[in-house]
Design an enzyme around this catalytic site. Structure first.
Site, PDB file in Angstrom:
ATOM      1  N   ARG A 206      23.736  28.682  11.978  1.00 28.32           N
ATOM      2  CA  ARG A 206      24.233  27.821  10.898  1.00 28.32           C
ATOM      3  C   ARG A 206      23.253  27.776   9.730  1.00 28.32           C
ATOM      4  NH1 ARG A 206      27.176  22.787  14.150  1.00 28.32           N
ATOM      5  NH2 ARG A 206      27.607  23.968  16.037  1.00 28.32           N
TER       6      ARG A 206
ATOM      7  N   ARG B 193      34.750  14.632  13.539  1.00 28.97           N
ATOM      8  CA  ARG B 193      34.213  13.321  13.162  1.00 28.97           C
ATOM      9  C   ARG B 193      33.442  13.420  11.851  1.00 28.97           C
ATOM     10  NH1 ARG B 193      29.248  11.707  13.280  1.00 28.97           N
ATOM     11  NH2 ARG B 193      28.629  13.516  14.515  1.00 28.97           N
ATOM     12  N   ARG B 194      32.549  14.413  11.764  1.00 28.97           N
ATOM     13  CA  ARG B 194      31.780  14.572  10.536  1.00 28.97           C
ATOM     14  C   ARG B 194      32.685  14.897   9.349  1.00 28.97           C
ATOM     15  NH1 ARG B 194      27.378  18.100  13.796  1.00 28.97           N
ATOM     16  NH2 ARG B 194      26.049  16.374  14.517  1.00 28.97           N
TER      17      ARG B 194
ATOM     18  N   ARG C  35      30.731  27.202  13.072  1.00 30.82           N
ATOM     19  CA  ARG C  35      30.349  27.273  14.482  1.00 30.82           C
ATOM     20  C   ARG C  35      29.061  28.074  14.627  1.00 30.82           C
ATOM     21  NH1 ARG C  35      33.789  27.145  18.599  1.00 30.82           N
ATOM     22  NH2 ARG C  35      31.830  27.058  19.756  1.00 30.82           N
TER      23      ARG C  35
ATOM     24  N   LYS D   6      25.993  13.899  23.833  1.00 32.36           N
ATOM     25  CA  LYS D   6      27.216  13.885  23.029  1.00 32.36           C
ATOM     26  C   LYS D   6      28.219  14.937  23.481  1.00 32.36           C
ATOM     27  CE  LYS D   6      25.457  16.830  19.264  1.00 32.36           C
ATOM     28  NZ  LYS D   6      26.403  17.938  19.432  1.00 32.36           N
ATOM     29  N   ASP D   7      27.750  15.956  24.230  1.00 31.32           N
ATOM     30  CA  ASP D   7      28.643  17.002  24.736  1.00 31.32           C
ATOM     31  C   ASP D   7      29.238  16.666  26.099  1.00 31.32           C
ATOM     32  OD1 ASP D   7      28.128  18.608  22.511  1.00 31.32           O
ATOM     33  OD2 ASP D   7      26.422  19.592  23.477  1.00 31.32           O
TER      34      ASP D   7
ATOM     35  N   CYS E 143      36.394  15.963  21.387  1.00 32.58           N
ATOM     36  CA  CYS E 143      36.098  16.634  20.122  1.00 32.58           C
ATOM     37  C   CYS E 143      37.345  16.785  19.256  1.00 32.58           C
ATOM     38  CB  CYS E 143      35.475  18.008  20.379  1.00 32.58           C
ATOM     39  SG  CYS E 143      36.560  19.155  21.265  1.00 32.58           S
TER      40      CYS E 143
END
Length: 313
Positions: A156, A132-133, A150, A84-85, A243
């Protein structure tokens, strides 16, 4: 064709990235015990800038550019990335030599107090680093305070445990790979919270001309996962995804058919365009392109244009 006498894998320095690279190294050592495999740790721009949202940093390849330069320079033989990155367009002379079997692709709802997204009180603070989230959360729960979060997974989780957030959203695959699946409170349904293109899969990037390495990496390639993520990345590429765009795509194979679901949303979540298409796995690239063309024509272009200006609908 050259003889491979050793393999150096490039990886980011986070615990998750290292765990992913180590899993690939272990597989290579098992398959080719005569070839030494080592890791090289590389700091990327996305790792160094942690005080701003990913969408505010701009550009593509935040977590891959420095590593790709080392592949091209020959200081490493391949890189292990969270797919995904990886930008939809790769640098010239590089290729994805293998896509590994996918872990669960869903987003995970993680909370110390609440059992589900629906249980969060009005105005609850939810942490995520993904536009997106954020867009998909606000589409379902516009009352939430969705704040930027971040840092690596451990950072997190610490901030959640310290009470800074009522809940956070993370990729389920990352928690699973770190043996932290017990922290997942609930899986967000992929048909409602469509994951990022490639989420849950690992990409092994190497030089396109290195036929010996490509032949070796074939042993780690999962064709079913590859078909799904090819469609997802094709969709992302044809809408200009990064992103900075609230968009997602998720492919599954059911009864020999590739089902692709995709979303384009406004940053505030007020507008959310979702579609689904089916096709043959062999036509994955075209399926993604067709989905992008259809959704852009049906209003996706207008949503993306306002997103690029930093506006909401």
């Amino acid at each position: 064709m050259r003889t491979i006498e050793q393999i150096t894998i490039g990886t980011r320095c986070s615990r998750l990235a290292v765990r992913q690279a180590e899993s690939v190294a272990a597989s290579l050592r098992l398959l080719f015990p005569q070839i030494p495999v080592t890791l090289k740790y590389i700091h990327t721009r996305g790792d160094k800038i942690v005080d701003r949202p990913l969408s505010a940093i701009g550009g593509k390849g935040l977590f891959t550019e420095e590593i790709e330069r080392e592949i091209l320079a020959g200081t490493i033989d391949l890189a292990v990335h969270s797919l995904k990155d990886v930008p939809a367009e790769l640098p010239v002379d590089l290729t994805l030599g293998a896509i590994t079997k996918r872990e669960p692709a869903q987003d995970a709802f993680v909370s110390c107090q609440y059992a589900s997204l629906a249980d969060l009180p009005q105005g609850a603070r939810v942490g995520t680093s993904s536009l997106r989230r954020k867009a998909q959360l606000l589409h379902v729960r516009p009352d939430l305070d969705v704040s930027d979060l971040r840092g690596n997974v451990d950072t997190r989780l610490r901030r959640l445990d310290a009470g800074e957030y009522a809940a956070i959203i993370l990729a389920a695959a990352g928690l699973t790979r770190l043996q932290l699946a017990d922290r997942i409170t609930a899986y967000l349904p992929a048909d409602e919270f469509i994951p990022a293109a490639g989420q849950g899969a690992l990409a092994l990037e190497t030089r396109a001309a290195d036929t010996a390495m490509l032949q070796l990496l074939e042993k780690l390639h999962d064709s079913e996962t590859a078909a799904c993520v090819t469609a997802e990345r094709s969709f992302s590429r044809h809408i200009g995804g990064s992103c900075q765009i609230p968009a997602g795509a998720y492919g599954t194979i059911q009864q020999n058919r590739l089902i692709l679901r995709a979303v384009i949303a406004s940053p505030d979540g007020r507008q959310s365009l979702c579609r689904s298409l089916a096709g043959a796995p062999a036509d994955a690239e075209e399926l993604g392109r067709h989905m992008a063309t259809q959704m852009l024509a049906e209003g996706g272009s207008a949503i993306l244009a306002l997103s690029a200006k930093g506006e909401n609908l």
